[in-house]
Design a protein around this motif. Structure first.
Motif, PDB file in Angstrom:
ATOM      1  N   CYS A 285      40.069 -26.434 -31.462  1.00  0.00           N
ATOM      2  CA  CYS A 285      39.577 -26.604 -32.825  1.00  0.00           C
ATOM      3  C   CYS A 285      39.051 -25.265 -33.334  1.00  0.00           C
ATOM      4  CB  CYS A 285      38.464 -27.650 -32.866  1.00  0.00           C
ATOM      5  SG  CYS A 285      37.879 -28.050 -34.529  1.00  0.00           S
ATOM      6  N   LYS A 286      39.524 -24.853 -34.516  1.00  0.00           N
ATOM      7  CA  LYS A 286      39.096 -23.596 -35.123  1.00  0.00           C
ATOM      8  C   LYS A 286      38.493 -23.882 -36.493  1.00  0.00           C
ATOM      9  CE  LYS A 286      43.008 -21.213 -32.926  1.00  0.00           C
ATOM     10  NZ  LYS A 286      44.257 -20.429 -33.161  1.00  0.00           N
ATOM     11  N   VAL A 287      37.354 -23.246 -36.777  1.00  0.00           N
ATOM     12  CA  VAL A 287      36.667 -23.474 -38.051  1.00  0.00           C
ATOM     13  C   VAL A 287      36.279 -22.141 -38.675  1.00  0.00           C
ATOM     14  CG1 VAL A 287      34.705 -24.550 -39.196  1.00  0.00           C
ATOM     15  CG2 VAL A 287      35.747 -25.665 -37.212  1.00  0.00           C
ATOM     16  N   GLU A 288      36.478 -22.020 -39.973  1.00  0.00           N
ATOM     17  CA  GLU A 288      35.999 -20.872 -40.742  1.00  0.00           C
ATOM     18  C   GLU A 288      34.949 -21.363 -41.734  1.00  0.00           C
ATOM     19  OE1 GLU A 288      39.242 -18.951 -42.644  1.00  0.00           O
ATOM     20  OE2 GLU A 288      40.193 -18.307 -40.767  1.00  0.00           O
ATOM     21  N   GLY A 289      33.879 -20.585 -41.893  1.00  0.00           N
ATOM     22  CA  GLY A 289      32.823 -20.954 -42.818  1.00  0.00           C
ATOM     23  C   GLY A 289      31.629 -21.563 -42.117  1.00  0.00           C
ATOM     24  N   GLU A 290      30.753 -22.164 -42.909  1.00  0.00           N
ATOM     25  CA  GLU A 290      29.532 -22.787 -42.412  1.00  0.00           C
ATOM     26  C   GLU A 290      29.533 -24.263 -42.808  1.00  0.00           C
ATOM     27  OE1 GLU A 290      27.582 -21.051 -40.556  1.00  0.00           O
ATOM     28  OE2 GLU A 290      28.336 -19.034 -40.989  1.00  0.00           O
ATOM     29  N   PHE A 291      28.565 -24.999 -42.328  1.00  0.00           N
ATOM     30  CA  PHE A 291      28.467 -26.427 -42.604  1.00  0.00           C
ATOM     31  C   PHE A 291      28.464 -26.716 -44.105  1.00  0.00           C
ATOM     32  CE2 PHE A 291      25.884 -30.338 -43.140  1.00  0.00           C
ATOM     33  CZ  PHE A 291      26.684 -31.219 -42.429  1.00  0.00           C
ATOM     34  N   VAL A 292      27.900 -25.793 -44.886  1.00  0.00           N
ATOM     35  CA  VAL A 292      27.809 -26.019 -46.329  1.00  0.00           C
ATOM     36  C   VAL A 292      29.154 -25.826 -47.032  1.00  0.00           C
ATOM     37  CG1 VAL A 292      25.359 -25.458 -46.445  1.00  0.00           C
ATOM     38  CG2 VAL A 292      27.042 -23.631 -46.692  1.00  0.00           C
ATOM     39  N   TRP A 293      30.109 -25.122 -46.372  1.00  0.00           N
ATOM     40  CA  TRP A 293      31.425 -24.888 -46.978  1.00  0.00           C
ATOM     41  C   TRP A 293      32.363 -24.380 -45.883  1.00  0.00           C
ATOM     42  CZ3 TRP A 293      33.524 -26.515 -51.288  1.00  0.00           C
ATOM     43  CH2 TRP A 293      34.704 -25.922 -51.775  1.00  0.00           C
ATOM     44  N   PHE A 294      33.364 -25.142 -45.513  1.00  0.00           N
ATOM     45  CA  PHE A 294      34.165 -24.804 -44.332  1.00  0.00           C
ATOM     46  C   PHE A 294      35.593 -25.326 -44.451  1.00  0.00           C
ATOM     47  CE2 PHE A 294      32.337 -28.975 -43.709  1.00  0.00           C
ATOM     48  CZ  PHE A 294      33.400 -29.716 -43.225  1.00  0.00           C
ATOM     49  N   GLN A 295      36.438 -24.812 -43.597  1.00  0.00           N
ATOM     50  CA  GLN A 295      37.779 -25.351 -43.418  1.00  0.00           C
ATOM     51  C   GLN A 295      38.174 -25.146 -41.959  1.00  0.00           C
ATOM     52  OE1 GLN A 295      40.517 -23.246 -45.927  1.00  0.00           O
ATOM     53  NE2 GLN A 295      39.856 -21.235 -45.235  1.00  0.00           N
ATOM     54  N   GLY A 296      39.012 -26.031 -41.432  1.00  0.00           N
ATOM     55  CA  GLY A 296      39.341 -25.923 -40.020  1.00  0.00           C
ATOM     56  C   GLY A 296      40.669 -26.564 -39.667  1.00  0.00           C
ATOM     57  N   TYR A 297      41.033 -26.427 -38.401  1.00  0.00           N
ATOM     58  CA  TYR A 297      42.315 -26.902 -37.894  1.00  0.00           C
ATOM     59  C   TYR A 297      42.139 -27.290 -36.434  1.00  0.00           C
ATOM     60  CZ  TYR A 297      47.219 -26.594 -36.305  1.00  0.00           C
ATOM     61  OH  TYR A 297      48.447 -26.854 -35.759  1.00  0.00           O
ATOM     62  N   GLU A 298      42.634 -28.466 -36.067  1.00  0.00           N
ATOM     63  CA  GLU A 298      42.601 -28.885 -34.670  1.00  0.00           C
ATOM     64  C   GLU A 298      44.017 -29.211 -34.202  1.00  0.00           C
ATOM     65  OE1 GLU A 298      40.185 -32.390 -34.250  1.00  0.00           O
ATOM     66  OE2 GLU A 298      41.589 -33.656 -35.365  1.00  0.00           O
ATOM     67  N   GLU A 299      44.256 -29.013 -32.911  1.00  0.00           N
ATOM     68  CA  GLU A 299      45.571 -29.292 -32.355  1.00  0.00           C
ATOM     69  C   GLU A 299      45.428 -29.730 -30.906  1.00  0.00           C
ATOM     70  OE1 GLU A 299      47.735 -25.646 -32.719  1.00  0.00           O
ATOM     71  OE2 GLU A 299      46.228 -24.482 -31.632  1.00  0.00           O
ATOM     72  N   ILE A 300      46.429 -30.480 -30.437  1.00  0.00           N
ATOM     73  CA  ILE A 300      46.462 -30.930 -29.052  1.00  0.00           C
ATOM     74  C   ILE A 300      47.791 -30.507 -28.431  1.00  0.00           C
ATOM     75  CG2 ILE A 300      46.513 -32.922 -27.508  1.00  0.00           C
ATOM     76  CD1 ILE A 300      44.689 -34.371 -29.446  1.00  0.00           C
ATOM     77  N   PHE A 301      47.708 -29.982 -27.231  1.00  0.00           N
ATOM     78  CA  PHE A 301      48.884 -29.609 -26.462  1.00  0.00           C
ATOM     79  C   PHE A 301      49.004 -30.491 -25.224  1.00  0.00           C
ATOM     80  CE2 PHE A 301      48.048 -25.867 -28.931  1.00  0.00           C
ATOM     81  CZ  PHE A 301      49.298 -25.305 -29.173  1.00  0.00           C
ATOM     82  N   TYR A 302      50.223 -30.891 -24.911  1.00  0.00           N
ATOM     83  CA  TYR A 302      50.511 -31.509 -23.620  1.00  0.00           C
ATOM     84  C   TYR A 302      51.349 -30.499 -22.852  1.00  0.00           C
ATOM     85  CZ  TYR A 302      52.408 -34.546 -20.025  1.00  0.00           C
ATOM     86  OH  TYR A 302      52.772 -35.099 -18.805  1.00  0.00           O
ATOM     87  N   LEU A 303      50.781 -29.968 -21.768  1.00  0.00           N
ATOM     88  CA  LEU A 303      51.355 -28.803 -21.097  1.00  0.00           C
ATOM     89  C   LEU A 303      51.446 -27.681 -22.131  1.00  0.00           C
ATOM     90  CD1 LEU A 303      54.018 -30.572 -18.850  1.00  0.00           C
ATOM     91  CD2 LEU A 303      51.750 -29.748 -18.196  1.00  0.00           C
ATOM     92  N   LYS A 304      52.633 -27.207 -22.485  1.00  0.00           N
ATOM     93  CA  LYS A 304      52.753 -26.132 -23.461  1.00  0.00           C
ATOM     94  C   LYS A 304      53.284 -26.611 -24.812  1.00  0.00           C
ATOM     95  CE  LYS A 304      53.412 -22.408 -20.085  1.00  0.00           C
ATOM     96  NZ  LYS A 304      54.280 -21.279 -19.659  1.00  0.00           N
ATOM     97  N   GLU A 305      53.470 -27.920 -24.937  1.00  0.00           N
ATOM     98  CA  GLU A 305      54.035 -28.470 -26.173  1.00  0.00           C
ATOM     99  C   GLU A 305      52.927 -28.971 -27.094  1.00  0.00           C
ATOM    100  OE1 GLU A 305      56.848 -32.173 -27.746  1.00  0.00           O
ATOM    101  OE2 GLU A 305      56.371 -31.967 -25.620  1.00  0.00           O
ATOM    102  N   LYS A 306      52.936 -28.532 -28.350  1.00  0.00           N
ATOM    103  CA  LYS A 306      51.981 -29.049 -29.324  1.00  0.00           C
ATOM    104  C   LYS A 306      52.418 -30.434 -29.759  1.00  0.00           C
ATOM    105  CE  LYS A 306      51.511 -27.418 -33.592  1.00  0.00           C
ATOM    106  NZ  LYS A 306      51.089 -26.551 -34.714  1.00  0.00           N
TER     107      LYS A 306
END
Length: 224
Positions: free
Chosen positions: A191-212
Motif C-alpha cells: 500500500c502506497k499513500v501520498e499526502g496526509e490524513f487531511v488530503w491524500f491519495q493512495g494505491y494498494e495491490e496484492i501479488f500471488y508469487l510474482k503475479e499481481k
C-alpha cells in the motif's frame, strides 16, 4: 484569540503532534512548544511554511479579529487524533470481520456501519470482482472525513480472506486501507499513500508469487 492559541488549534485540527509538525517544518520540537506557549513568535519563514502546510492565508494566522478567527474556531472542536482512533476501531469491526453489516443505502450496495461517542462510520460499496465505494465519518451528524475507492481482481488466485487480514492491520500512522507491506505465505500486500490524513491519495495491490492479482485506488481527506 492569541497567536499561541491559534497555532495549537491549527496543529491539532490538522492532526499533527508537535514532533510531526517540527519534522514537516524542519525545525526543533522545542521551537513549536515555545510558539504554542507564547515564549516565541514564528519568524516570517515559519509563518510562510505554516500557511502553505495548512492551506490558509498568513493573515488568518496572525491577525486578532473575528473575521480571521472564526474560520479557525470552526471545526476546532474536531480532534483529528481522536477521529483517527475511532476510524481505526470502526474499520477493524466492520468489513474485515463481516461485522456491523446494515441495510443497503443504495440498490444492491454492501453497507457496514459503526457508531460510538458521537462518531458514525459508514462503508458502502457496489460490485464484486470490480468494485467502487466510499467510507465516511460523521461527528454529531456532521460529515467530517471521506474516502472514495475503486478496485478490481486481476488474477485467478485472489484470496479475499488475505485482503481482510491485511485490512485488519491498518494503523494510526496510515489510517486508510492496510499497512505498507503485509505478507502471508505466497501472498504479498503493498500500500502506497501520498499526502496526509487531511488530503491524500493512495494505491494498494496484492501479488500471488510474482503475479499481481488485485489493485485498488483510493483518495480522500477531511471535509467541512
Amino acid at each position: 484569540m492569541k497567536l499561541e492559541e491559534k497555532l495549537q488549534i491549527l496543529r491539532k485540527k490538522n492532526g499533527y503532534s508537535q514532533e510531526q509538525l517540527a519534522d514537516k517544518l524542519g525545525i526543533a520540537r522545542q521551537t513549536i512548544s515555545k510558539w504554542e506557549n507564547g515564549q516565541a513568535i514564528p519568524e516570517l519563514n515559519g509563518l510562510i511554511a505554516l500557511s502553505k502546510l495548512y492551506g490558509i492565508a498568513i493573515d488568518r494566522i496572525v491577525k486578532d479579529d473575528d473575521e480571521c478567527n472564526l474560520p479557525i474556531y470552526k471545526g476546532a472542536e474536531i480532534d483529528i487524533n481522536e477521529m483517527i482512533s475511532f476510524l481505526i476501531y470502526a474499520k477493524k469491526n466492520t468489513y474485515p470481520i463481516n461485522g456491523n453489516k446494515v441495510a443497503s443505502s443504495r440498490t444492491k450496495s454492501h453497507d457496514y456501519s459503526y457508531s460510538e461517542n458521537g462518531y458514525k462510520y459508514l462503508d458502502t460499496y457496489l460490485g464484486g470482482e470490480k468494485f467502487s465505494g466510499s467510507e465516511a465519518v460523521w461527528y454529531l451528524d456532521k460529515p467530517i472525513w471521506s474516502m472514495n475507492y475503486a478496485g478490481r481482481i486481476t488474477g485467478d488466485f485472489f484470496d479475499n480472506d488475505f485482503l481482510k487480514e491485511a485490512l485488519l492491520s491498518v494503523s494510526a500512522d496510515a489510517p486508510y486501507r492496510g499497512p505498507k507491506i503485509f505478507v502471508k505465505g505466497d501472498y504479498h500486500y503493498h500500500c502506497k499513500v501520498e499526502g496526509e490524513f487531511v488530503w491524500f491519495q493512495g494505491y494498494e495491490e496484492i501479488f500471488y508469487l510474482k503475479e499481481k492479482i488485485y489493485e485498488c485506488y483510493f483518495h480522500g481527506g477531511v471535509i467541512s
